[in-house]
Scaffold this motif. Structure first.
Motif, PDB file in Angstrom:
ATOM      1  N   UNK A  93       0.810  -1.201   0.000  1.00 24.46           N
ATOM      2  CA  UNK A  93       0.000   0.000   0.000  1.00 24.46           C
ATOM      3  C   UNK A  93       0.848   1.258   0.000  1.00 24.46           C
ATOM      4  N   UNK A  94       0.187   2.387   0.134  1.00 20.16           N
ATOM      5  CA  UNK A  94       0.827   3.696   0.015  1.00 20.16           C
ATOM      6  C   UNK A  94       0.941   4.382   1.376  1.00 20.16           C
ATOM      7  N   UNK A  95       1.932   5.273   1.477  1.00 18.78           N
ATOM      8  CA  UNK A  95       2.111   6.002   2.713  1.00 18.78           C
ATOM      9  C   UNK A  95       2.894   7.281   2.507  1.00 18.78           C
ATOM     10  N   UNK A  96       3.200   7.917   3.624  1.00 19.45           N
ATOM     11  CA  UNK A  96       3.915   9.190   3.624  1.00 19.45           C
ATOM     12  C   UNK A  96       5.153   9.066   4.490  1.00 19.45           C
ATOM     13  N   UNK A  97       6.277   9.555   3.993  1.00 25.21           N
ATOM     14  CA  UNK A  97       7.533   9.518   4.750  1.00 25.21           C
ATOM     15  C   UNK A  97       8.030  10.929   5.003  1.00 25.21           C
ATOM     16  N   UNK A  98       8.710  11.091   6.139  1.00 25.84           N
ATOM     17  CA  UNK A  98       9.295  12.378   6.506  1.00 25.84           C
ATOM     18  C   UNK A  98      10.736  12.137   6.924  1.00 25.84           C
ATOM     19  N   UNK A 152       5.542  19.516  -6.088  1.00 19.91           N
ATOM     20  CA  UNK A 152       6.122  18.231  -6.467  1.00 19.91           C
ATOM     21  C   UNK A 152       7.593  18.336  -6.869  1.00 19.91           C
ATOM     22  N   UNK A 153       8.381  17.429  -6.315  1.00 21.82           N
ATOM     23  CA  UNK A 153       9.779  17.246  -6.717  1.00 21.82           C
ATOM     24  C   UNK A 153       9.852  15.884  -7.408  1.00 21.82           C
ATOM     25  N   UNK A 154       9.633  15.837  -8.727  1.00 22.45           N
ATOM     26  CA  UNK A 154       9.595  14.548  -9.417  1.00 22.45           C
ATOM     27  C   UNK A 154      10.942  13.830  -9.333  1.00 22.45           C
ATOM     28  N   UNK A 155      10.878  12.522  -9.100  1.00 23.52           N
ATOM     29  CA  UNK A 155      12.075  11.693  -9.065  1.00 23.52           C
ATOM     30  C   UNK A 155      12.059  10.754 -10.271  1.00 23.52           C
ATOM     31  N   UNK A 156      13.228  10.275 -10.638  1.00 25.25           N
ATOM     32  CA  UNK A 156      13.319   9.422 -11.825  1.00 25.25           C
ATOM     33  C   UNK A 156      13.459   7.941 -11.496  1.00 25.25           C
ATOM     34  N   UNK A 157      13.682   7.613 -10.223  1.00 25.25           N
ATOM     35  CA  UNK A 157      13.796   6.219  -9.795  1.00 25.25           C
ATOM     36  C   UNK A 157      13.186   6.084  -8.412  1.00 25.25           C
ATOM     37  N   UNK A 158      12.630   4.921  -8.118  1.00 26.64           N
ATOM     38  CA  UNK A 158      11.958   4.727  -6.833  1.00 26.64           C
ATOM     39  C   UNK A 158      12.892   4.979  -5.659  1.00 26.64           C
ATOM     40  N   UNK A 159      14.135   4.537  -5.770  1.00 25.17           N
ATOM     41  CA  UNK A 159      15.076   4.696  -4.673  1.00 25.17           C
ATOM     42  C   UNK A 159      15.445   6.135  -4.374  1.00 25.17           C
ATOM     43  N   UNK A 160      15.180   7.028  -5.328  1.00 21.85           N
ATOM     44  CA  UNK A 160      15.523   8.440  -5.134  1.00 21.85           C
ATOM     45  C   UNK A 160      14.532   9.174  -4.236  1.00 21.85           C
ATOM     46  N   UNK A 161      13.338   8.620  -4.067  1.00 24.43           N
ATOM     47  CA  UNK A 161      12.303   9.311  -3.291  1.00 24.43           C
ATOM     48  C   UNK A 161      12.743   9.477  -1.840  1.00 24.43           C
ATOM     49  N   UNK A 162      13.084   8.362  -1.191  1.00 22.16           N
ATOM     50  CA  UNK A 162      13.507   8.437   0.209  1.00 22.16           C
ATOM     51  C   UNK A 162      14.808   9.224   0.352  1.00 22.16           C
ATOM     52  N   UNK A 163      15.699   9.089  -0.627  1.00 21.69           N
ATOM     53  CA  UNK A 163      16.962   9.831  -0.569  1.00 21.69           C
ATOM     54  C   UNK A 163      16.715  11.336  -0.585  1.00 21.69           C
ATOM     55  N   UNK A 164      15.761  11.777  -1.393  1.00 21.20           N
ATOM     56  CA  UNK A 164      15.444  13.213  -1.471  1.00 21.20           C
ATOM     57  C   UNK A 164      14.941  13.729  -0.133  1.00 21.20           C
ATOM     58  N   UNK A 165      14.145  12.900   0.556  1.00 24.11           N
ATOM     59  CA  UNK A 165      13.624  13.295   1.865  1.00 24.11           C
ATOM     60  C   UNK A 165      14.742  13.294   2.906  1.00 24.11           C
ATOM     61  N   UNK A 219      16.904  16.280   2.647  1.00 24.98           N
ATOM     62  CA  UNK A 219      16.239  17.562   2.814  1.00 24.98           C
ATOM     63  C   UNK A 219      15.863  18.233   1.513  1.00 24.98           C
ATOM     64  N   UNK A 220      16.012  17.523   0.386  1.00 23.23           N
ATOM     65  CA  UNK A 220      15.623  18.091  -0.899  1.00 23.23           C
ATOM     66  C   UNK A 220      14.106  18.150  -1.048  1.00 23.23           C
ATOM     67  N   UNK A 221      13.410  17.313  -0.279  1.00 20.10           N
ATOM     68  CA  UNK A 221      11.948  17.326  -0.248  1.00 20.10           C
ATOM     69  C   UNK A 221      11.508  17.101   1.190  1.00 20.10           C
ATOM     70  N   UNK A 222      10.441  17.772   1.581  1.00 19.18           N
ATOM     71  CA  UNK A 222       9.978  17.639   2.964  1.00 19.18           C
ATOM     72  C   UNK A 222       9.302  16.294   3.206  1.00 19.18           C
ATOM     73  N   UNK A 223       8.532  15.835   2.213  1.00 20.60           N
ATOM     74  CA  UNK A 223       7.809  14.571   2.340  1.00 20.60           C
ATOM     75  C   UNK A 223       8.056  13.682   1.130  1.00 20.60           C
ATOM     76  N   UNK A 224       7.930  12.384   1.356  1.00 15.00           N
ATOM     77  CA  UNK A 224       7.894  11.421   0.271  1.00 15.00           C
ATOM     78  C   UNK A 224       6.533  10.748   0.306  1.00 15.00           C
ATOM     79  N   UNK A 225       5.902  10.607  -0.822  1.00 13.21           N
ATOM     80  CA  UNK A 225       4.581   9.979  -0.905  1.00 13.21           C
ATOM     81  C   UNK A 225       4.647   8.901  -1.976  1.00 13.21           C
TER      82      UNK A 225
END
Length: 254
Positions: free
Chosen positions: A108-113, A167-180, A183-189
């Protein structure tokens, strides 16, 4: 994966092969198409399979749109472990053997900080809406089946336009958590298992009213010359040991 779990995976799968004529197959080189969100589980499960069988796996992880492009191109592959959305494309579905697919995992889906940040409330649709609107920036992967669902949730909450500016679009799934984490993004969804990474914390899953599982399913390529080896890998992904790894990686088996 802890050593006992890795050993269990290898020993259980080894036993299956000792008891099966598949064990006498020649060593095959399997080209696998896989959903990017399966990177963690399949990278853990691949080596025990290779050791037990002598087969070699080459796994290409990608988003749903790119997997559809690959499946419908002339590029050869032997099997897919992909989001069910791939099979909604008629041309892509035609590249796989006929018959039902075999579900491997769901999540399922969630939100990361960022780790250590004040805890956020995403427990109800209204709370999730407020949290998203209060955030300065949000990382996810729009060009994917999961990203499309996230965008649809934004629309259901009536904040689609507001989210486009954040939105801070990412190009790979692994980049989402890394951006958070950076500090490049406040949240990951995104899918919860993708958000489980160093430097981030899960604020919570989507509320029940907005939750949906993305299912990853498998099938053998219609024109593969390694059908038996491909079937063996799919069978391995359905073993109890493989299910334990999938669960440990934040997904539900089947």
């Amino acid at each position: 994966m802890k050593k006992p779990l890795r050993a269990a995976a290898a020993s259980i799968f080894g036993l299956v092969f000792i008891m099966s004529p598949i064990a006498n197959l020649h060593a095959a080189e399997l080209k696998v198409l896989a959903g990017g969100s399966l990177t963690g589980p399949l990278n853990e499960l691949g080596p025990p399979f290779e050791r037990a069988t002598g087969h070699k796996l080459t796994i290409h992880f990608d988003s749903t749109p790119n997997l559809i492009k690959l499946a419908t191109s002339d590029a050869p592959f032997d099997l897919g472990v992909v989001p069910v959305d791939v099979f909604k494309d008629a041309a892509a579905k035609a590249r796989f053997a006929s018959g039902p697919t075999i579900n491997i995992a769901r999540v399922g889906y969630g939100v990361a900080m960022r780790a250590g940040a004040p805890k956020l409330d995403v427990s109800t649709p209204d709370a999730l809406k407020k949290t998203l609107l209060d955030a300065q920036s949000i990382a996810f992967l729009p060009a994917s089946a999961a990203g499309a669902y996230v965008s649809s949730v934004f629309e259901r909450l009536g904040i689609g336009e507001a989210m486009k500016a954040k939105t801070k679009p990412q190009t790979a799934t692994g980049d989402i958590a890394k951006a958070v984490a950076k500090g490049d993004a406040e949240l990951g969804v995104f899918l919860i298992n993708v958000l489980m990474a160093p430097g981030v914390e899960i604020a919570g899953p989507f509320p029940t009213e907005l939750q949906n599982d993305l299912v990853f399913t498998s099938a053998v390529a219609a024109d593969t010359k390694e059908a038996e080896a491909a079937k063996a890998f799919i069978a391995y992904l359905k073993t109890p040991a493989a299910a334990a790894v999938i669960k440990a990686k934040g997904m539900e088996p089947g």
